[in-house]
Design an enzyme around this catalytic site. Structure first.
Site, PDB file in Angstrom:
ATOM      1  N   LYS A  12     -25.923  37.560  49.609  1.00 33.19           N
ATOM      2  CA  LYS A  12     -26.635  37.499  48.326  1.00 33.19           C
ATOM      3  C   LYS A  12     -27.923  36.682  48.472  1.00 33.19           C
ATOM      4  O   LYS A  12     -28.080  35.929  49.449  1.00 33.19           O
ATOM      5  CB  LYS A  12     -25.726  36.892  47.263  1.00 33.19           C
ATOM      6  CG  LYS A  12     -25.304  35.461  47.567  1.00 33.19           C
ATOM      7  CD  LYS A  12     -24.194  34.993  46.616  1.00 33.19           C
ATOM      8  CE  LYS A  12     -23.725  33.595  46.977  1.00 33.19           C
ATOM      9  NZ  LYS A  12     -22.534  33.191  46.226  1.00 33.19           N
ATOM     10  N   TYR A  50     -52.541  13.204  46.081  1.00 31.60           N
ATOM     11  CA  TYR A  50     -52.535  13.048  44.620  1.00 31.60           C
ATOM     12  C   TYR A  50     -51.861  11.750  44.195  1.00 31.60           C
ATOM     13  O   TYR A  50     -50.774  11.422  44.683  1.00 31.60           O
ATOM     14  CB  TYR A  50     -51.800  14.221  43.970  1.00 31.60           C
ATOM     15  CG  TYR A  50     -52.558  15.521  44.016  1.00 31.60           C
ATOM     16  CD1 TYR A  50     -53.781  15.672  43.363  1.00 31.60           C
ATOM     17  CD2 TYR A  50     -52.042  16.601  44.720  1.00 31.60           C
ATOM     18  CE1 TYR A  50     -54.468  16.871  43.413  1.00 31.60           C
ATOM     19  CE2 TYR A  50     -52.727  17.809  44.764  1.00 31.60           C
ATOM     20  CZ  TYR A  50     -53.938  17.940  44.109  1.00 31.60           C
ATOM     21  OH  TYR A  50     -54.622  19.109  44.157  1.00 31.60           O
TER      22      TYR A  50
HETATM   23  C1  LIG Z   1     -21.649  32.680  47.240  1.00 32.08           C
HETATM   24  C2  LIG Z   1     -20.221  33.001  47.308  1.00 32.08           C
HETATM   25  C3  LIG Z   1     -19.511  32.910  48.520  1.00 32.08           C
HETATM   26  C4  LIG Z   1     -20.096  32.286  49.757  1.00 32.08           C
HETATM   27  O1  LIG Z   1     -20.092  30.875  49.606  1.00 32.08           O
HETATM   28  P1  LIG Z   1     -20.485  29.894  50.783  1.00 32.08           P
HETATM   29  O2  LIG Z   1     -20.142  28.539  50.281  1.00 32.08           O
HETATM   30  O3  LIG Z   1     -21.961  30.053  50.996  1.00 32.08           O
HETATM   31  O4  LIG Z   1     -19.712  30.306  51.979  1.00 32.08           O
HETATM   32  C5  LIG Z   1     -18.216  33.372  48.541  1.00 32.08           C
HETATM   33  N1  LIG Z   1     -17.622  33.865  47.416  1.00 32.08           N
HETATM   34  C6  LIG Z   1     -18.270  33.913  46.233  1.00 32.08           C
HETATM   35  C7  LIG Z   1     -17.549  34.447  45.042  1.00 32.08           C
HETATM   36  C8  LIG Z   1     -19.572  33.481  46.128  1.00 32.08           C
HETATM   37  O5  LIG Z   1     -20.196  33.522  44.947  1.00 32.08           O
END
Ligand SMILES: *Cc1c(COP(=O)(O)O)cnc(C)c1O
Length: 360
Positions: free
Chosen positions: A36, A256
Site C-alpha cells: 500500500k 530562516y
Molecule cells: C499496513 C498493514 C499491514 C502491514 O503492516 P506493517 O506493520 O508495515 O508490517 C498489515 N495488515 C494490515 C491490515 C495493514 O493495514
C-alpha cells in the site's frame, strides 16, 4: 558540474534478501506482501515485480492501487485491506482477481445486492482488540453464515485480524488478541492471518496460515530498534548532493530565523533536499546526515529545497558530493528517533519531486 538532486535509490536485492529473512522467520506461512501507499514510498510496480515470485498475494488499501498493479502485469491475487468503498467496484474486482476484506454490515449488504460476473474472494475481518475495523467477536458467527450462503462470494472464505500492540514485548495484549481470533474462527473453514511486521518478528505463535509483512520487507524495524538487528537491509537509500560548501564565521547564523549560530569558524554544506521533497521540516539541530564516511549534523532550519549541515573547519567536502539522508549507512530508525517522526511516516511522505533510481 554534475550535481544529482534528491534521489531515492531502491534495491531489489535488498527486497529479496528481506523476504528470505521473513520466510526463515515464518517458514510455514504464506506471504501477503503489503505494498500500500506506493509500497511505502518505494515504488509499487518495481517492488511488486521484484518480489512477485517470492510471495503468494499482495495487499493494498485502495482499489486504484490494485488496478495500477494489474495494468502493469502483476497477476498474483491482490487483497483490499479495508475492503471495497463502493458497490460499483465489485464487478471490477471480480474480473481482476482482487479480493476484499468485509469488516461491516454495509459491505455485506452491498455484496448481497451485487451481481458480479464471478464470485469475489472475501476475508472476514474480526475485531480482536484494535477496535478500528472489523466485526465484533459476537457478530463473527452470523457474518460467517451469511457470507457462506452468498453465491456472490467465493466458497473459500478467509479470516483477518490485526494487532494493535505487537511491538510491546512485555504486554499480554497480543496474546489476548490472538486467542480471541483463534476462538472466533474455531470450527470455521478458511485460512487465517493476523501477523504484520511486529507479529512476524516477535510472536511466532501468531504466524498462522498467512503473514502480512509491510515495513520489514523494506528493511525497516517496526519498533525503536533498527532493522539490521533482525538481519534486514534497508531497501531505500535517500540521497542528495552538496550544492554549496561555504566558509562560515563564528557567531554568524544560518537559514530562516537565524536559529543556530556557529560556535566557531566552520564550513557549512548546503544539501539539495528539503520539506518540498518530504524531508521533515521539524527536525532538531544535530539530526544526522551521512557524508563522505562520517555523520554531520543538521544546523539551522530545514527549508523547502535545501538543508544545511555543519561540515567542520577541516572539511574537504566538495560540491557534488553525495549526502545520505537515510539508508544503509544511516538507518531511517535513527532519523525517526531524532525527529520524533515514525519511520512509517518518514518513508511515505516523500514527494514526487524525489527522483527514483532502481539499482541492481
Ligand atoms: C499496513 C498493514 C499491514 C502491514 O503492516 P506493517 O506493520 O508495515 O508490517 C498489515 N495488515 C494490515 C491490515 C495493514 O493495514
Amino acid at each position: 558540474m554534475n550535481v544529482k538532486p534528491a534521489t531515492a535509490k531502491i534495491s531489489s536485492l535488498a527486497l529479496k534478501h528481506n523476504l528470505r529473512i521473513i520466510k526463515e522467520k515464518a517458514p510455514h506461512s504464506k506471504i501477503i506482501a503489503v505494498v500500500k501507499a506506493n509500497a511505502y514510498g518505494h515504488g509499487v510496480v518495481f517492488v511488486s515485480r521484484a518480489v512477485e515470485q517470492m510471495v503468494d498475494c499482495f495487499a493494498v488499501a485502495r482499489l486504484q492501487e490494485a488496478l495500477a498493479l494489474r495494468s502493469h502485469g502483476i497477476t498474483k491475487p491482490i487483497l483490499l485491506l479495508e475492503g471495497f468503498f463502493n458497490d460499483k467496484d465489485l464487478p471490477v474486482m471480480a474480473v481482476n482477481n482482487i479480493e476484499t476484506v468485509v469488516h461491516n454490515r454495509e459491505q455485506l449488504e452491498a455484496l448481497k445486492q451485487a451481481n458480479p460476473p464471478l464470485p469475489v474472494k472475501v476475508w472476514l475481518k474480526i475485531d480482536t482488540g484494535m477496535h478500528r475495523l472489523g466485526v465484533s467477536l459476537d457478530e463473527a458467527d452470523e457474518f460467517y453464515r451469511e457470507l457462506k450462503e452468498l453465491p456472490q462470494v467465493h466458497p473459500q472464505l478467509g479470516f483477518v485480524s490485526h494487532f494493535s500492540r505487537a511491538d510491546e514485548l512485555d504486554s499480554d495484549y497480543t496474546e489476548k488478541q490472538l486467542s480471541r481470533f483463534l476462538s472466533a474462527t474455531a470450527g470455521k473453514q478458511g485460512e487465517r492471518t493476523i501477523a504484520a511486521s511486529g507479529g512476524i518478528l516477535f510472536w511466532p505463535q501468531a504466524h498462522l496460515d498467512l503473514i502480512r509483512p509491510g515495513i520489514i520487507m523494506y528493511g525497516i524495524s517496526p519498533t525503536d530498534t533498527v532493522g539490521a538487528e533482525f538481519g534486514l537491509i534497508p531497501v531505500m537509500n535517500l540521497t542528495s548532493s552538496l550544492i554549496a560548501v561555504r566558509n562560515h564565521k563564528k557567531g554568524e547564523p544560518v537559514g530562516y530565523g537565524g536559529i543556530w549560530r556557529a560556535p566557531q569558524d566552520t564550513k557549512i554544506g548546503v544539501v539539495a533536499i528539503g520539506y518540498g521533497d518530504g524531508y521533515p521540516r521539524d527536525v532538531p539541530e544535530g539530526t544526522p546526515v551521512y557524508l563522505n564516511g562520517r555523520i554531520v549534523p543538521i544546523v539551522g532550519r530545514v527549508s523547502m529545497d535545501m538543508l544545511t549541515v555543519d561540515l567542520g573547519a577541516d572539511s574537504q567536502d566538495r560540491v557534488g558530493d553525495e549526502a545520505i539522508l537515510w539508508g544503509k549507512e544511516l538507518p531511517i530508525e535513527t532519523v525517526a528517533k531524532y525527529s520524533g517522526i515514525l519511520s512509517y511516516e518518514l518513508i511515505t511522505k516523500l514527494t514526487p519531486r524525489v527522483l527514483t533510481e532502481y539499482v541492481d
